[in-house]
Structures are given as C-alpha cells and as structure tokens.
Write an enzyme that holds these catalytic residues in place. Structure first.
Site, mmCIF file in Angstrom:
data_model
loop_
_atom_site.group_PDB
_atom_site.id
_atom_site.type_symbol
_atom_site.label_atom_id
_atom_site.label_comp_id
_atom_site.label_asym_id
_atom_site.label_seq_id
_atom_site.Cartn_x
_atom_site.Cartn_y
_atom_site.Cartn_z
ATOM 1 N N ALA B 93 0.879 -1.173 0.000
ATOM 2 C CA ALA B 93 0.000 0.000 0.000
ATOM 3 C C ALA B 93 0.910 1.215 0.000
ATOM 4 O O ALA B 93 1.042 1.931 0.982
ATOM 5 C CB ALA B 93 -0.904 -0.009 1.222
ATOM 6 N N ASN B 122 2.631 4.501 -16.694
ATOM 7 C CA ASN B 122 1.397 4.104 -16.025
ATOM 8 C C ASN B 122 0.769 5.342 -15.404
ATOM 9 O O ASN B 122 1.426 6.087 -14.680
ATOM 10 C CB ASN B 122 1.728 3.054 -14.953
ATOM 11 C CG ASN B 122 0.505 2.567 -14.214
ATOM 12 O OD1 ASN B 122 -0.081 3.287 -13.416
ATOM 13 N ND2 ASN B 122 0.116 1.329 -14.461
ATOM 14 N N CYS B 153 -8.536 2.854 -9.528
ATOM 15 C CA CYS B 153 -8.512 4.038 -8.671
ATOM 16 C C CYS B 153 -9.943 4.432 -8.329
ATOM 17 O O CYS B 153 -10.858 4.170 -9.106
ATOM 18 C CB CYS B 153 -7.887 5.218 -9.399
ATOM 19 S SG CYS B 153 -6.263 4.900 -10.029
ATOM 20 N N LYS B 188 -5.040 -1.302 -17.920
ATOM 21 C CA LYS B 188 -4.693 -2.334 -16.941
ATOM 22 C C LYS B 188 -5.926 -2.677 -16.125
ATOM 23 O O LYS B 188 -6.448 -1.836 -15.383
ATOM 24 C CB LYS B 188 -3.557 -1.838 -16.036
ATOM 25 C CG LYS B 188 -3.029 -2.899 -15.073
ATOM 26 C CD LYS B 188 -1.767 -2.412 -14.383
ATOM 27 C CE LYS B 188 -1.152 -3.465 -13.474
ATOM 28 N NZ LYS B 188 0.140 -3.010 -12.914
ATOM 29 N N THR B 216 -3.137 -5.862 -8.746
ATOM 30 C CA THR B 216 -3.128 -6.632 -7.500
ATOM 31 C C THR B 216 -4.556 -6.852 -6.987
ATOM 32 O O THR B 216 -5.474 -6.114 -7.314
ATOM 33 C CB THR B 216 -2.342 -5.896 -6.406
ATOM 34 O OG1 THR B 216 -2.895 -4.581 -6.263
ATOM 35 C CG2 THR B 216 -0.869 -5.795 -6.743
ATOM 36 N N GLY B 266 0.938 -11.519 -13.077
ATOM 37 C CA GLY B 266 0.442 -11.975 -11.779
ATOM 38 C C GLY B 266 1.263 -13.165 -11.321
ATOM 39 O O GLY B 266 0.994 -14.293 -11.715
ATOM 40 N N THR B 289 6.609 -8.428 -8.963
ATOM 41 C CA THR B 289 7.119 -8.739 -7.629
ATOM 42 C C THR B 289 8.406 -9.567 -7.664
ATOM 43 O O THR B 289 9.292 -9.374 -6.829
ATOM 44 C CB THR B 289 6.016 -9.464 -6.840
ATOM 45 O OG1 THR B 289 4.858 -8.618 -6.832
ATOM 46 C CG2 THR B 289 6.434 -9.723 -5.410
#
Lengths: 285, 348
Positions: B93, B122, B153, B188, B216, B266, B289
C-alpha cells in the site's frame, strides 16, 4: 561522503554491471557459507564468501539483501536486509549477524558450512566519519551492533578513539568483547542489571556527549528517541552530529518500490538508497 | 561444441541474431505501433522509473518497462508500514508516491529518449478529465512508447467507486485517454471487477490498443501481537506467486473474448509461469514482484524463452499464444464458445 551510485546512475546505455575498481555496484551473486559461530546469546555470526574487490571497497553501514529460501521455493518471497558485521578482504568474506526471529532469519540461521547463499548488494549508503573527527561514540542496541562493529574496525584502522556503548535486555545478549578491536573502550548496559549499567544504553550517553566529535547509532526506533532526549541537553548547535541506521520492511533494495521510506525534513526518503544511514536531526519521528 | 551453452551459462548467440522470433507489436492497429524485441515487460510499481535498476541489470534488453504510477499532482504516498510479506506473496500500500505529471515530465522522458528499451507510462487519476489531461501531456513528450491506464482508482465523482470495477466507467476513461493521445493505450484491468471480461470488452470498444491484467488483489494482514492491521493503510494489493492461478484464469477468459493483444501478469517467477500465460492467450507478459527478489530473473527469462522456443521448434511466439484456448482444440471445456468457457471455468 555518501555513495549513492545505485540512485544516481542514470544508466544511459547501461549494460550488465562491471566492477570498474572505483564503484561497487549492487549485483546478485552466489556465496558460500564458510563459518557459523554463536554470538550474543541466541544469535550467530555467519561468514560467507564475496568478490574480493567488493569486500575491499565496502564501508560500514552498507547492507546485502539475502534470499532466505531454497531454489524452487517462493516462500518467504522477499530477501532480508543484513548489514555487514565485518568485511575481511584478505579472506574475501563478509560476516553477518543473524538473530532468528522471523521466517527468513530462522532459515538463514539454519545454514551450515558449505551452504550456498544468494546475495544482492552492496546496497544503501554508509556511515560517514568526518575528516576531522577524533573521538567517536558508537551506540548499539541488540543486533544493531552489526554495522557498528564494522565501523569500529574502520575507525581503529584510522587511529581514532572509539567508545562502543551497547545495550541488551540481559547479559548474554551483549556483544562478546573479543569481537571488538582491543583499542575500543567498551561500555555496556542491561535492562535486568545482569552486567554493566542497570538500565538502558542511552543512560550512559550524557557522559560521552561532549567528548564525542560524532555519534553513530544502530538499534530499534525507541532507542533513537531516548538517545535524542539523553544527549540533547549536551549538544550545542547540533553538535556532535548523530548518524543513525534505520530498519524498515524492505522489498527491492534499490529505491524502486518505495516500501521502506522514512519521513525526513527533505521529504520521503527510501531507506534502501537514501539510507539506511540518516542524520538523526533529519528524521521526523 | 559442447551443449550449446557459453561459459556463463547463456545460450550461445542468444543476444545476437535470434534463431526464433520473439518480437511482438502490442498495438498492431495503431500507426504509432508498440513494437518490442521480446515479450518480457517489467511491471509498473516494481521497476521505479527504470533507472533504479539500470546499474543492476541490462534494462535495455527488456521488451519494455512500465513506470511507477504517475498522478496529476505530486503524492507523498501512504504512511508506513507500506509493505508486508504474505505466504508466497506480498501486500503493498505504497499510495502512489510520485512527483506528479509535471515533475515526472521534467525528468524522465528526456532520459528515456536516449534508451533503446520502450518506456510505458502508467497513469492514475480520480477523474476522467485528469486521465485525459495526463494523456495529453504525455502525447507531446519524447521517449515514451505508450500509456498504461491504471483504472484501479477511486472515481471521486462517483463516490469513490473504483473505475475498474465497472465496464462503463472504464470505457469512459479509455475514450477520454484515446481522444487525448495517439500513443498506444493499454488499459490495466482490475481483478476486483465482478465481470472482468465485460470490462475488457468495453475498453476494447472504447479504443484501447491492448489490455493488461491483473492488477493486485485487495488483501490485508493483521499483527496478532498488536491486534492491529499490519499496513498503515489497513488494506493493500496482494501480488506474487500466490495470485498466479487467479491471474491466469482471468487472462484465459479475457483472451478468449477480446481481439486486442492481452498482456498477462500476476506472480510470474520464471519461464514455466510465463509460458502458461502465453498459452492462456497473452501476447506479452509483465514481471513485477519477482524483480524485487531476483532482479536478474527478468533478463534470464528472455534467454530462457528463446532457448525453449529453439528446443521446441517454435519459430515465432505467436505460434503458442492462446495455445491452450479451446478454439485451438487443446482444451476440453467450452468447445470454443467464450461464454461457455466462462461458465465452465466458473463452475469448475
């Protein structure tokens, strides 16, 4: 001087990192565990191989992100940051202080001699001894002793006068004196009074605050708050300056994820590239 | 000649004249194109602005990279702690800490214009107008190969309801961005949408050149000792190998429904994961990640993919894209009809 090559390198036409002899860039490399010794009660000192040129140029405060899982496993996912406890260019090794308290550190603490490690580093900035400093006060809380031992080695090599103040909950949690250079004055405090001063390490600081040209600290965040209140009445015009190493949950180690930021008077700073060493007066708690 | 591997373990000739075609154009109907030398992209939020990794890996070898999310105004981001590890994954976050679109354009486009690797930006905003404003600003900049629109968002005008959860709201953002720029536009997709296929079809209709997924998943962790949420923001986005099966399922569903290229992501940790996404229908993949833990992997992945194609006799990546889709006769569910596929997957 603080080296921030990871952050300042704009990488125009960048290729795979090369060691050009002047800057040590972060890289991933395979390392072998060559020694494991118990230290500070429940912790251990893990010594592993690293490229000689990297070890030779390393300075206190920098850290390595260590992958704490076997090949093929994705858990725990992220690397764990470890400051260098000692760098030995002759042996081409790095020593890390490992206290098993989480999944990653517990895995690392189970490695034995001959085990293979995946290291990423060196990362972060360094403690910075001012050119004219003669008297250094080092303040360690628990496993926070790690980068300060390397700093003590550096300072003693430069012929500086070092007092190493260390605090722990109980006597076994203190750094064994034999692990420090013999030239260092070593003073300790334990919360249960088992050894040295009965109380916190920060209680010892007023006696040294005027003697020290610089103070370097590494420990948990509450220690920094009491350190500040302990020395503040003895400081004049922000002197002696205090450098602290902060610990944050961290993912990337290169300033990309911004998961490890510290709020400072100059805005949000990533502790992995703008730190982990910060000026105490810069950090907003 | 031994086993075809060089002294450093790389496949000989991997960097030069590939024997197989790894290239891909993610905006085939856009005159500006989005041509990449290979289908491996570093994902937004996991690669900073590219320069953070420039001293660590050979960034220029990537198919492309996506910048950290940029917003209309500078953002300080969320309080700490911002990240937490989860089983085979992590929560974040960060709160879109970034210098804002004006601060951003002062610094990065000029740098990227000197780079070989395509840079994608982005963008995130809380109103349709702000998305369009940022797209218009980026349209005039050098060094930018395309825009990835983060629709995960809150829409302030709709009481904070996430744009990406709603097909019409996502389409509205896409139309506005499309009208503001001729740059390739990738939307996205949010896995929080009840009907991710519906959102994908709506943004395709609204002019998206490609879709990328998944963003995510929203999750949380609780510190039992403190009896409080671990993250200062309470919730955060879950990423990493833990979410791979969900991501793969969504890519499979969306790829069956849309005609535009699909970019899958992912939890990709290596070649096998990437191949699964290609077979599900992704024309390219993003790695996120995994870069935090093993930055070199994203470059190795390019070499490993090429070596795999040589070994398997796959001349061009397009030959395997969607290979596991029922239309290709390689799946038992759905018999080729996308709606039946969805039903079967949901029931199964």
């Amino acid at each position: 001087m603080v080296d921030l090559e990871v952050r300042t390198d704009l990488g125009v036409g960048a290729t795979a990192p090369e060691d050009d002899g002047s800057v040590v860039r972060a890289r991933e490399f395979t390392s072998e565990v060559i020694a494991v010794e118990p230290a500070m009660g429940d912790s251990l000192l893990l010594t592993a191989t690293a490229p000689e040129s990297m070890v030779r140029q390393l300075r206190a405060g920098r850290f390595f992100n260590i992958l704490c899982r076997v090949d093929g496993s994705y858990d725990p996912l992220l690397r764990r940051p470890y400051s260098v406890f000692r760098a030995d260019p002759a042996a081409s090794t790095l020593t890390f202080l490992v206290r098993p308290y989480g999944r990653g550190s517990a895995w690392l603490a189970e490695r034995s001699i001959g085990a293979t490690l995946d290291l990423f580093g060196p990362l972060g900035n360094t403690y910075d001894i001012a050119p004219r400093a003669r008297h250094l006060l080092l303040v360690a809380g628990g496993v926070g002793a790690a980068p300060l031992v390397m700093l003590a080695d550096e300072a003693v090599r430069r012929g500086l006068s070092v007092t190493f103040a260390m605090g722990a909950a109980t006597a076994p949690g203190l750094l064994e004196p034999s692990l420090l250079p013999s030239e260092v004055e070593y003073v300790v405090a334990t919360e249960d009074g088992g050894k040295g001063h009965h109380g916190y390490v920060t209680d010892l600081l007023p006696d040294y605050a005027r003697w020290a040209d610089q103070i370097f600290a590494c420990g948990p965040e509450p220690m920094y708050r009491s350190l500040r209140s302990a020395i503040e009445p003895h400081r004049v015009g922000g002197k002696p300056p205090v450098q602290i190493s902060v610990e944050r949950e961290m993912a990337c180690g290169v300033g990309a994820c911004l998961g490890c930021v510290v709020e400072t008077r100059r805005g949000m700073r990533a502790s992995c590239v703008d730190g982990p060493v910060f000026d105490l007066d810069e950090v907003i708690w | 000649m031994t086993d075809g591997r060089g002294p450093n373990g790389s496949v000989e000739g991997a960097a030069e004249a590939p024997a197989v075609d790894l290239s891909v154009d993610l905006a085939p109907t856009n005159p500006r194109e989005l041509r990449m030398a290979n289908p491996i992209i570093a994902a937004s939020g996991c690669f900073g602005y590219g320069q953070e990794y420039a001293g660590v890996i050979d960034v220029q070898r990537l198919g492309a990279f996506v910048s950290k999310g940029v917003t209309p105004e500078p953002r300080r981001g969320n309080p700490m702690p911002r990240i937490a590890e989860s089983p085979a994954g992590m929560l974040n976050a960060i709160g879109l800490q970034n210098p804002g679109i004006r601060g951003f354009v002062k610094k990065y486009p000029r740098l990227w214009a000197t780079w070989r690797v395509p840079a994608l930006v982005n963008i995130s905003a809380e109103s349709v107008e702000d998305y369009a404003m940022m797209a218009a600003v980026l349209d005039e900049q050098p060094g930018i190969a395309g825009i990835e629109v983060n629709v995960s968002c809150p829409n302030v005008a709709r009481g904070g309801y996430c744009f990406g959860w709603d097909a019409e709201m996502s389409a509205e953002v896409t139309r506005a961005v499309r009208a503001a720029t001729t740059l390739p536009v990738i939307v996205k997709l949010s896995p929080g949408a009840v009907d991710v296929v519906g959102v994908a079809l709506a943004v395709e209709e609204a002019g998206a050149d490609a879709v990328s997924l998944i963003n995510t998943l929203v999750g949380m962790a609780i510190d039992v000792k403190r009896r409080r949420p671990v993250l200062a923001n309470v919730t955060g986005g879950v990423s990493g190998p833990a979410i791979k099966p969900i991501a793969l399922r969504m890519v499979y569903q969306v790829a069956a429904a849309v005609r535009v290229p699909v970019i899958g992501m992912g939890g990709i940790m290596g070649l096998e994961d990437a191949l699964e996404f290609f077979l599900a229908g992704a024309s390219a993949v993003q790695v996120g990640t995994a870069i935090f833990a093993q930055p070199g992997m994203v470059i190795r992945l390019i070499d490993e993919l090429e070596a795999w194609m040589v070994k398997e006799g796959v001349g061009a990546l397009a030959e395997i894209v969607g290979g596991a889709q029922p239309a290709n006769g390689r799946s038992e569910v759905g018999a080729g009809a996308p709606d039946l596929v969805l039903g079967a997957v949901a029931a199964g």
